[in-house]
Write a protein that holds these residues in place. Sequence first.
Motif, PDB file in Angstrom:
ATOM      1  N   VAL A 106      -7.314 -33.809   8.779  1.00 21.49           N
ATOM      2  CA  VAL A 106      -6.767 -34.541   7.634  1.00 21.49           C
ATOM      3  C   VAL A 106      -7.857 -35.387   6.988  1.00 21.49           C
ATOM      4  O   VAL A 106      -8.001 -35.403   5.765  1.00 21.49           O
ATOM      5  N   GLU A 107      -8.638 -36.078   7.811  1.00 23.09           N
ATOM      6  CA  GLU A 107      -9.711 -36.920   7.277  1.00 23.09           C
ATOM      7  C   GLU A 107     -10.716 -36.110   6.466  1.00 23.09           C
ATOM      8  O   GLU A 107     -11.227 -36.570   5.444  1.00 23.09           O
ATOM      9  N   GLU A 108     -10.970 -34.898   6.908  1.00 25.81           N
ATOM     10  CA  GLU A 108     -11.944 -34.053   6.221  1.00 25.81           C
ATOM     11  C   GLU A 108     -11.337 -33.280   5.055  1.00 25.81           C
ATOM     12  O   GLU A 108     -12.026 -32.511   4.390  1.00 25.81           O
ATOM     13  N   GLY A 109     -10.036 -33.489   4.808  1.00 27.24           N
ATOM     14  CA  GLY A 109      -9.378 -32.805   3.691  1.00 27.24           C
ATOM     15  C   GLY A 109      -9.002 -31.372   3.986  1.00 27.24           C
ATOM     16  O   GLY A 109      -8.795 -30.572   3.083  1.00 27.24           O
ATOM     17  N   ASN A 110      -8.900 -31.054   5.269  1.00 27.10           N
ATOM     18  CA  ASN A 110      -8.561 -29.696   5.694  1.00 27.10           C
ATOM     19  C   ASN A 110      -7.171 -29.655   6.309  1.00 27.10           C
ATOM     20  O   ASN A 110      -6.631 -30.684   6.712  1.00 27.10           O
ATOM     21  N   ASP A 111      -6.636 -28.473   6.420  1.00 22.48           N
ATOM     22  CA  ASP A 111      -5.388 -28.291   7.140  1.00 22.48           C
ATOM     23  C   ASP A 111      -5.715 -28.077   8.614  1.00 22.48           C
ATOM     24  O   ASP A 111      -6.605 -27.304   8.949  1.00 22.48           O
ATOM     25  N   PRO A 112      -4.994 -28.776   9.495  1.00 22.35           N
ATOM     26  CA  PRO A 112      -5.213 -28.515  10.919  1.00 22.35           C
ATOM     27  C   PRO A 112      -4.635 -27.151  11.280  1.00 22.35           C
ATOM     28  O   PRO A 112      -3.793 -26.610  10.551  1.00 22.35           O
ATOM     29  N   PRO A 113      -5.060 -26.584  12.397  1.00 23.10           N
ATOM     30  CA  PRO A 113      -4.448 -25.330  12.843  1.00 23.10           C
ATOM     31  C   PRO A 113      -2.936 -25.515  12.984  1.00 23.10           C
ATOM     32  O   PRO A 113      -2.448 -26.602  13.306  1.00 23.10           O
ATOM     33  N   ALA A 114      -2.195 -24.448  12.755  1.00 17.16           N
ATOM     34  CA  ALA A 114      -0.730 -24.514  12.790  1.00 17.16           C
ATOM     35  C   ALA A 114      -0.210 -25.067  14.111  1.00 17.16           C
ATOM     36  O   ALA A 114       0.728 -25.881  14.122  1.00 17.16           O
ATOM     37  N   ALA A 115      -0.820 -24.687  15.214  1.00 16.99           N
ATOM     38  CA  ALA A 115      -0.361 -25.179  16.519  1.00 16.99           C
ATOM     39  C   ALA A 115      -0.565 -26.688  16.643  1.00 16.99           C
ATOM     40  O   ALA A 115       0.266 -27.395  17.220  1.00 16.99           O
ATOM     41  N   VAL A 116      -1.651 -27.195  16.084  1.00  9.52           N
ATOM     42  CA  VAL A 116      -1.931 -28.633  16.137  1.00  9.52           C
ATOM     43  C   VAL A 116      -0.960 -29.387  15.225  1.00  9.52           C
ATOM     44  O   VAL A 116      -0.467 -30.459  15.583  1.00  9.52           O
ATOM     45  N   LEU A 117      -0.668 -28.830  14.065  1.00 12.55           N
ATOM     46  CA  LEU A 117       0.321 -29.439  13.181  1.00 12.55           C
ATOM     47  C   LEU A 117       1.687 -29.475  13.863  1.00 12.55           C
ATOM     48  O   LEU A 117       2.378 -30.498  13.830  1.00 12.55           O
ATOM     49  N   ASP A 118       2.057 -28.392  14.499  1.00  3.94           N
ATOM     50  CA  ASP A 118       3.333 -28.362  15.224  1.00  3.94           C
ATOM     51  C   ASP A 118       3.359 -29.383  16.357  1.00  3.94           C
ATOM     52  O   ASP A 118       4.357 -30.075  16.565  1.00  3.94           O
ATOM     53  N   GLU A 119       2.254 -29.503  17.088  1.00  7.49           N
ATOM     54  CA  GLU A 119       2.170 -30.482  18.179  1.00  7.49           C
ATOM     55  C   GLU A 119       2.346 -31.900  17.641  1.00  7.49           C
ATOM     56  O   GLU A 119       3.074 -32.722  18.218  1.00  7.49           O
ATOM     57  N   THR A 120       1.699 -32.187  16.525  1.00  9.37           N
ATOM     58  CA  THR A 120       1.783 -33.523  15.923  1.00  9.37           C
ATOM     59  C   THR A 120       3.186 -33.788  15.401  1.00  9.37           C
ATOM     60  O   THR A 120       3.740 -34.879  15.593  1.00  9.37           O
ATOM     61  N   THR A 121       3.778 -32.799  14.770  1.00  9.76           N
ATOM     62  CA  THR A 121       5.142 -32.943  14.258  1.00  9.76           C
ATOM     63  C   THR A 121       6.118 -33.183  15.411  1.00  9.76           C
ATOM     64  O   THR A 121       6.994 -34.052  15.322  1.00  9.76           O
ATOM     65  N   ARG A 122       5.963 -32.440  16.499  1.00  9.75           N
ATOM     66  CA  ARG A 122       6.834 -32.646  17.680  1.00  9.75           C
ATOM     67  C   ARG A 122       6.633 -34.025  18.284  1.00  9.75           C
ATOM     68  O   ARG A 122       7.573 -34.652  18.765  1.00  9.75           O
ATOM     69  N   LEU A 123       5.405 -34.519  18.246  1.00  9.91           N
ATOM     70  CA  LEU A 123       5.091 -35.838  18.777  1.00  9.91           C
ATOM     71  C   LEU A 123       5.934 -36.919  18.090  1.00  9.91           C
ATOM     72  O   LEU A 123       6.528 -37.761  18.747  1.00  9.91           O
ATOM     73  N   VAL A 124       5.998 -36.859  16.761  1.00 12.35           N
ATOM     74  CA  VAL A 124       6.778 -37.874  16.044  1.00 12.35           C
ATOM     75  C   VAL A 124       8.267 -37.553  16.048  1.00 12.35           C
ATOM     76  O   VAL A 124       9.099 -38.448  16.179  1.00 12.35           O
ATOM     77  N   ALA A 125       8.607 -36.286  15.933  1.00  9.46           N
ATOM     78  CA  ALA A 125      10.026 -35.893  15.907  1.00  9.46           C
ATOM     79  C   ALA A 125      10.704 -36.175  17.247  1.00  9.46           C
ATOM     80  O   ALA A 125      11.897 -36.485  17.289  1.00  9.46           O
ATOM     81  N   GLY A 126       9.918 -36.093  18.313  1.00  3.54           N
ATOM     82  CA  GLY A 126      10.473 -36.340  19.646  1.00  3.54           C
ATOM     83  C   GLY A 126      10.454 -37.805  20.032  1.00  3.54           C
ATOM     84  O   GLY A 126      10.778 -38.142  21.161  1.00  3.54           O
ATOM     85  N   ARG A 127      10.065 -38.648  19.100  1.00  3.37           N
ATOM     86  CA  ARG A 127      10.015 -40.093  19.319  1.00  3.37           C
ATOM     87  C   ARG A 127       9.102 -40.455  20.492  1.00  3.37           C
ATOM     88  O   ARG A 127       9.364 -41.401  21.236  1.00  3.37           O
ATOM     89  N   ASP A 128       8.026 -39.682  20.643  1.00  3.23           N
ATOM     90  CA  ASP A 128       7.043 -39.959  21.686  1.00  3.23           C
ATOM     91  C   ASP A 128       6.072 -41.057  21.275  1.00  3.23           C
ATOM     92  O   ASP A 128       5.172 -41.412  22.035  1.00  3.23           O
ATOM     93  N   VAL A 129       6.236 -41.561  20.054  1.00  5.03           N
ATOM     94  CA  VAL A 129       5.419 -42.657  19.543  1.00  5.03           C
ATOM     95  C   VAL A 129       6.338 -43.707  18.934  1.00  5.03           C
ATOM     96  O   VAL A 129       7.464 -43.408  18.530  1.00  5.03           O
ATOM     97  N   LYS A 130       5.851 -44.943  18.882  1.00  6.23           N
ATOM     98  CA  LYS A 130       6.646 -46.047  18.329  1.00  6.23           C
ATOM     99  C   LYS A 130       6.478 -46.185  16.830  1.00  6.23           C
ATOM    100  O   LYS A 130       7.283 -46.839  16.173  1.00  6.23           O
ATOM    101  N   ALA A 131       5.411 -45.592  16.263  1.00  8.09           N
ATOM    102  CA  ALA A 131       5.167 -45.657  14.825  1.00  8.09           C
ATOM    103  C   ALA A 131       4.180 -44.572  14.441  1.00  8.09           C
ATOM    104  O   ALA A 131       3.395 -44.104  15.275  1.00  8.09           O
ATOM    105  N   LEU A 132       4.253 -44.187  13.178  1.00 10.60           N
ATOM    106  CA  LEU A 132       3.249 -43.307  12.579  1.00 10.60           C
ATOM    107  C   LEU A 132       2.507 -44.144  11.550  1.00 10.60           C
ATOM    108  O   LEU A 132       3.125 -44.702  10.640  1.00 10.60           O
TER     109      LEU A 132
END
Length: 190
Positions: A106-132
């Motif tokens: 994201v910082e470099e203006g690129n799209d992360p690999p689909a698996a990494v995007l899915d992992e990140t999305t699951r991280l927040v969707a699963g409430r594994d973090v207190k904030a984004l």
Amino acid sequence: MQVSGLEQAAGSSGFNEHVWYHLPTVRKVADQIAKDLGTLDPANAAAYTANATAFDGRVAGLTSKLEAIKAQHAGRRVAVTEPVPLYEIEAAGLVNATPEEFSKAVEEGNDPPAAVLDETTRLVAGRDVKALVSNSQTESPTTTRVEDAAKAAGVPVVSVTETLPAGVDDYVAWQSSQIDALAAALDGTA
């Protein structure tokens, strides 16, 4: 080998060039500027020193806010869209749970690999973090997807910026409002 405060704050992910989020460095820069201006303009050296001292006091107030977050929330996991706020997140005792490959892309203006995007999305969707914590100045379909997942899961999204936002001309007020938003998100009052 001696490790600098910046290298320590950057953690295992390496150097983070967003040094204006590293409050000890901000204070050192202000002090050095005052010293250099005083050398160039000795007649006003005392004013430069006084201004730097006043600024240092205001930055110390920001440090106190981060220490208050640390006292209450140390060890809590958060996610970021990119490394911009990592110095302050780490100073607040929070743990960045974001896959490094995601935030770097994201910082470099690129799209992360689909698996990494899915992992990140699951991280927040699963409430594994207190904030984004999201840089609102680098919105993309990727960051929007992660923000939407966080909002749908009830995870607070804290907006930060890489540079002073329009209409804000005071560094301390800018950082203070972002730190306050992070505290409110962690406290559940956002």
